[in-house]
Design a protein around this motif. Structure first.
Motif, PDB file in Angstrom:
ATOM      1  N   THR A  77      -7.285  10.053  -9.104  1.00 55.72           N
ATOM      2  CA  THR A  77      -6.791   9.154  -8.069  1.00 55.72           C
ATOM      3  C   THR A  77      -7.355   9.543  -6.706  1.00 55.72           C
ATOM      4  O   THR A  77      -7.847  10.657  -6.516  1.00 55.72           O
ATOM      5  N   ALA A  78      -7.279   8.609  -5.773  1.00 52.45           N
ATOM      6  CA  ALA A  78      -7.693   8.884  -4.397  1.00 52.45           C
ATOM      7  C   ALA A  78      -6.656   9.796  -3.735  1.00 52.45           C
ATOM      8  O   ALA A  78      -5.488   9.791  -4.124  1.00 52.45           O
ATOM      9  N   GLY A 107     -20.059   7.242   0.065  1.00 46.41           N
ATOM     10  CA  GLY A 107     -19.734   6.506   1.273  1.00 46.41           C
ATOM     11  C   GLY A 107     -18.547   5.586   1.144  1.00 46.41           C
ATOM     12  O   GLY A 107     -18.361   4.676   1.947  1.00 46.41           O
ATOM     13  N   GLY A 108     -17.723   5.769   0.136  1.00 47.35           N
ATOM     14  CA  GLY A 108     -16.541   4.928  -0.012  1.00 47.35           C
ATOM     15  C   GLY A 108     -16.284   4.516  -1.447  1.00 47.35           C
ATOM     16  O   GLY A 108     -15.132   4.408  -1.869  1.00 47.35           O
ATOM     17  N   TYR A 109     -17.323   4.245  -2.201  1.00 46.76           N
ATOM     18  CA  TYR A 109     -17.177   3.894  -3.616  1.00 46.76           C
ATOM     19  C   TYR A 109     -16.428   5.013  -4.323  1.00 46.76           C
ATOM     20  O   TYR A 109     -16.800   6.183  -4.224  1.00 46.76           O
ATOM     21  N   ARG A 110     -15.375   4.670  -5.070  1.00 50.89           N
ATOM     22  CA  ARG A 110     -14.523   5.699  -5.649  1.00 50.89           C
ATOM     23  C   ARG A 110     -14.405   5.603  -7.163  1.00 50.89           C
ATOM     24  O   ARG A 110     -13.706   6.388  -7.793  1.00 50.89           O
ATOM     25  N   ARG A 111     -15.093   4.612  -7.764  1.00 44.98           N
ATOM     26  CA  ARG A 111     -14.954   4.456  -9.209  1.00 44.98           C
ATOM     27  C   ARG A 111     -15.758   5.549  -9.927  1.00 44.98           C
ATOM     28  O   ARG A 111     -16.722   6.088  -9.407  1.00 44.98           O
ATOM     29  N   PRO A 148       1.781  11.212 -12.298  1.00 44.43           N
ATOM     30  CA  PRO A 148       2.603  10.447 -11.354  1.00 44.43           C
ATOM     31  C   PRO A 148       1.732   9.752 -10.310  1.00 44.43           C
ATOM     32  O   PRO A 148       0.784  10.316  -9.793  1.00 44.43           O
ATOM     33  N   GLY A 149       2.058   8.513 -10.046  1.00 47.39           N
ATOM     34  CA  GLY A 149       1.366   7.786  -8.991  1.00 47.39           C
ATOM     35  C   GLY A 149       0.074   7.119  -9.395  1.00 47.39           C
ATOM     36  O   GLY A 149      -0.543   6.427  -8.578  1.00 47.39           O
ATOM     37  N   ILE A 150      -0.341   7.261 -10.667  1.00 41.68           N
ATOM     38  CA  ILE A 150      -1.655   6.720 -11.021  1.00 41.68           C
ATOM     39  C   ILE A 150      -1.666   5.192 -10.964  1.00 41.68           C
ATOM     40  O   ILE A 150      -2.651   4.588 -10.526  1.00 41.68           O
ATOM     41  N   LEU A 151      -0.575   4.538 -11.362  1.00 39.50           N
ATOM     42  CA  LEU A 151      -0.578   3.073 -11.321  1.00 39.50           C
ATOM     43  C   LEU A 151      -0.443   2.556  -9.889  1.00 39.50           C
ATOM     44  O   LEU A 151      -0.993   1.499  -9.563  1.00 39.50           O
ATOM     45  N   ALA A 152       0.224   3.296  -9.036  1.00 41.99           N
ATOM     46  CA  ALA A 152       0.238   2.908  -7.624  1.00 41.99           C
ATOM     47  C   ALA A 152      -1.158   3.019  -7.036  1.00 41.99           C
ATOM     48  O   ALA A 152      -1.586   2.173  -6.239  1.00 41.99           O
ATOM     49  N   ASP A 153      -1.891   4.048  -7.448  1.00 44.35           N
ATOM     50  CA  ASP A 153      -3.270   4.205  -6.999  1.00 44.35           C
ATOM     51  C   ASP A 153      -4.127   3.050  -7.479  1.00 44.35           C
ATOM     52  O   ASP A 153      -4.920   2.480  -6.720  1.00 44.35           O
TER      53      ASP A 153
END
Length: 303
Positions: free
Chosen positions: A37-38, A48-52, A120-125
């Motif tokens: 996750t971010a 530069g921003g791409y996070r996949r 925890p939090g992965i679906l919010a991400d």
């Protein structure tokens, strides 16, 4: 040539597509495990921003999206081929179907089954990347998606009844792309029974798994950033600027996926072919970087 570095994490579907290709081609690679996750502070200096995930790095050249990564690997190691002569177009069409439609059918029911053990939090991400990836959307989509996935498994099983791989006797990018969603079903024991009930499909899955893990060697993210900082972009020469988007060398652009993940990468165009765009960007942490994206599936906006 600098080492091939794959930025990934173990449960990533799309990283498994590339890991299978690397194993099949017997290419040694360095493994940098990135967060699921971010934020991803040791990845974004490169992209530069791409996070996949995954992202492939060779020195100061950074390849985003598995479509782009797979084709660069084919250039570097043409044999054994993942894009068989005479069938590369068909392989690409199956790849696109699997990466988008098959993946969307399989992910929701698997995520629902795995939900109690997910970080925890992965679906919010993921919801920040697209409303379709929120918990409510995934749980709501899962029943229909599973029904559609079973129809797709039937089609794959039928295709494999008289051949070891989807296009015949040899593994191809079509197999790599269909493998990773089916492999993801193994994460849910109840769901994987649907694969085991289809003998040709189950045998195909085992055949690809028998490639083994390939030849990965661990590398820290800090080492990968240092490698980029010590290098200059090498894959920027050759090719002509193709017509489209009204772009020219030197134009500043923003690039973002057109399906999910709004994060933009910005740079200056140095190469634009019919299938790929290459831009240069500067980051204080790593210096000059060449970013490579496929054109299919990405929105390119002139700044």
């Amino acid at each position: 040539m600098a080492e091939i570095v794959l930025h990934h994490y173990p449960l990533s579907l799309f990283a498994e597509k590339i890991r299978r290709s690397l194993a099949y081609k017997k290419i040694a690679w360095r493994s940098v495990e990135q967060p699921m996750t971010a934020p991803k502070p040791e990845l974004t200096p490169l992209t530069g921003g791409y996070r996949r995930i995954p992202v492939m790095q060779i020195g100061a050249d950074v390849y985003c999206d598995t479509a782009c990564i797979a084709r660069r690997l084919e250039q570097l190691r043409p044999e054994p081929a993942c894009f068989p002569p005479g069938e590369a177009g068909l392989a690409g069409l199956i790849e696109d179907w699997a990466d988008h439609r098959l993946m969307q059918q399989i992910v929701p029911p698997v995520v629902v089954e795995l939900f109690p053990v997910l970080p925890p939090g992965i679906l919010a991400d993921r919801a920040a990347m697209s409303p379709a990836l929120s918990k409510d959307a995934i749980f709501g989509a899962a029943p229909h998606a599973l029904g559609q996935a079973l129809l797709s498994l039937d089609r794959l099983d039928g295709q494999l009844r008289d051949r070891p791989f989807l296009l015949g006797d040899a593994f191809s990018i079509a197999d790599a792309a269909c493998f990773h969603p089916v492999w993801f079903m193994k994460q849910g024991v109840r769901l994987f029974a649907a694969v085991e009930a289809r003998p040709a499909l189950a045998a195909w899955l085992a055949r690809i798994e028998a490639f083994g893990p390939g030849d990965p060697r661990p590398m820290s993210a800090a080492e990968a950033l240092a490698g980029a900082r010590a290098s200059e972009p090498a894959d920027v020469a050759g090719g002509e600027i193709a017509a489209g988007e009204g772009l020219r060398p030197g134009d500043a652009v923003a690039i973002a996926a057109d399906d999910y993940g709004p994060d933009e990468s910005r740079g200056v165009v140095v190469r634009l072919s019919a299938s790929e765009i290459t831009v240069r960007r500067h980051d204080p942490a790593v210096g000059e970087i060449a970013l490579h994206f496929p054109r299919a599936g990405y929105r390119i906006t002139k700044q």
